[in-house]
Design an enzyme around this catalytic site. Sequence first.
Site, PDB file in Angstrom:
ATOM      1  N   HIS A 269       0.827  -1.210   0.000  1.00  0.00           N
ATOM      2  CA  HIS A 269       0.000   0.000   0.000  1.00  0.00           C
ATOM      3  C   HIS A 269       0.861   1.259   0.000  1.00  0.00           C
ATOM      4  CE1 HIS A 269       0.393   0.017   4.541  1.00  0.00           C
ATOM      5  NE2 HIS A 269       0.368   1.329   4.326  1.00  0.00           N
TER       6      HIS A 269
ATOM      7  N   ASP B 169      -0.646  -7.454   1.681  1.00  0.00           N
ATOM      8  CA  ASP B 169       0.003  -6.147   1.731  1.00  0.00           C
ATOM      9  C   ASP B 169       1.530  -6.362   1.801  1.00  0.00           C
ATOM     10  OD1 ASP B 169      -0.170  -3.214   3.952  1.00  0.00           O
ATOM     11  OD2 ASP B 169       0.443  -3.457   1.844  1.00  0.00           O
TER      12      ASP B 169
ATOM     13  N   SER C 188       4.874   2.312   7.765  1.00  0.00           N
ATOM     14  CA  SER C 188       4.427   1.205   6.923  1.00  0.00           C
ATOM     15  C   SER C 188       5.544   0.735   6.003  1.00  0.00           C
ATOM     16  CB  SER C 188       3.246   1.625   6.048  1.00  0.00           C
ATOM     17  OG  SER C 188       2.105   1.834   6.825  1.00  0.00           O
TER      18      SER C 188
END
Lengths: 242, 446
Positions: A39, A94, A191
């Site tokens: 993402h 992801d 992330s």
Amino acid sequence: IIGGQKAEPGNFPWQAFTNIHGRGGGALLGDRWILTAAHTIYPKDQNKQDSSNKDVFLGHIDLEEIEKLGHHPVRRVIIHPDYRQDEPNNFEGDIALMELENRVTLGPDLLPICLPDNETFYDKGLMGYVSGFGIKEDKIASELMFVRLPVADRKACQRWLRTKKSNDIFSENMFCSGDPTIKQDACQGDSGGVFAVRDRNRNIWVATGIVSWGIGCGEGYGFYTKLLNYVDWIKKEIGEED
Amino acid sequence: SIYIPQKLYGEVTSPLYPKPYPNDFEETTVITVPVGYRVKLVFWHFDVEPSEGCLYDYVKISADKKTLGRFCGQLESPLGNPPGEKEFISEENKMLLTFHTDFSNEENGTIMFYKGFLAYYQAVDRDECEPQYNTVEGSYQPRCQQLCHNYVGGYFCSCRPGYELQKDGRSCQAECSSGLYTEPSGYISSLEYPQPYPPDLRCNYSIRVERGLTLNLKFLDPFEIDDHQQVHCPYDQLQIYANGRNLGEFCGNQRPPDFDTRSNAVDLLFFTDESGDSRGWKLHYTTEIIKCPQPKALDEFTIIQDPQPQYQFRDYFIVTCKQGYQLVEGNQVLLSFTAVCQDDGTWHRAMPRCKIKDCGQPRSLSNGDFSYITTKGVNTYEARVQYSCHEPYYKMKTRAGSSESVRGIYTCTAQGIWKNEEEGEKMPRCLPVCGKPVNPVTQRQR
């Protein structure tokens, strides 16, 4: 990183700093691949095409210094086929790989992390470290931060998600970490970085998860892509040796 | 005279034979055979009136202007003068047979009838090579000056080697200006040897044999060429050349030494003046195949394959090197070497050397280094280097079961390539080591 501390040189030599659709993290595999969250390349809420600029930096704990070292051009990107950009509550798959144009020269500040090979790395309570240049409390970090977190109980995480009335999918290909009572967590900008566990038996550090999603920061559990379930895919994509 | 047409054989008979011949008859038959032949005549039947001295009837044979006989009577009878079985042979190719009868054949009042004769003649070869009697000189002279060859119907003259038949077809003149000898061995001598050689000679004898052969000359005894005590060969000379190279000028009574001319072409020039009675010279020439010198290695690493005890024209030898060495000719590395023995007794290539194989500088290893196990900087055969990786960040990739003792060790092989016992030519690889931070995070306060 919420509730963490500054890293020192050589603590997390695999840490990558990315700037693709905003700040993100990643981890060096071998000497030519960056493991990150899908993402960070294909954000869910923005419906953006793949950005032409994939800035990847390695080799320092200070943001300014890491940028001075220069970026590492990316040759190609491999997104996991299970990832669904258009499903905001679904972080399944992801995971992504970026192949660098050039191999990096390893050293004390730049080293790869290993991948897991058994389920014991996901035992409840096992402590791991999450690092990143993401938001800390209410400021963006200019240095690499880290926090030590336990692997959490799946059921507890599920219960917690229900209390939050969350529609987010918590699949078998994920695990959760942290404690709602302790303000320690990853946050935006972290992330793509990895949940790293020290295997004392073999004296190696193993990346068991990728910082993926959560609800807020520091208020509950954090959710991570379970790397053990993707090791075969990774090896297939980048080759056994790398 | 009756001229019988020229032929090789025939018969002559008396008139009316075998009926009694007429009286008062005389006829001469001229028998001719082709030139180069003689006439040979015999009587098969003879019945002519016998008389004392064959006065009445007779047959007269003549040839070469001579009368060969006058005959009468019967073949088996003693009366008269019968020819019997005698063969009449002419010198030239003509014979005359005259038959004469008188006016009657009456004996004691009785008329006798005589049948006459039947004679056969044939042409026989004339041996023209028999010495001819020369009436002017009063002696027999040979038909040819040197060699006479008779054949049926003719003859011809020829000359001994070194002489040429002249236009008269019988006399010979010395001709020795272009003698050519090409056989592998033979004899050559001056004209008339061992009789004195003729004067005024300009002789040239050439020996030419196949390339790759060398001519050996050996003079025989007697050796006699006119000479002078003080002046070297002023009268007659024998000069010897090999491939144009002068081997010397010879005369006197001492025969020249044996020559190994090292050449496949030798010329002998023999000049004589207007007088002298020396017996001349004779030599025997032989050939042997040219030989090349025995090949010798220039160093201890050179190997001459299957050496032969002797090498001759068209033989060759092959050279290789000991393991770890390579053939070098000048500055050039050779993959192989062959030398061939040439027709002049030399090798067509000089012996090469063997130089130790050099593998060159070992390739650099990405994220690693190498160090010399053997002498530093020396990259020749059997040199060894140890590759290592930049630890702890990299580690050498090994195959399962590989031996620690040979890991990363490369040896310069006989092929001139760096090789590892297990990996072969393949370079080692330094792979990143994961999960080993130099400064892992530690926390103090609890």
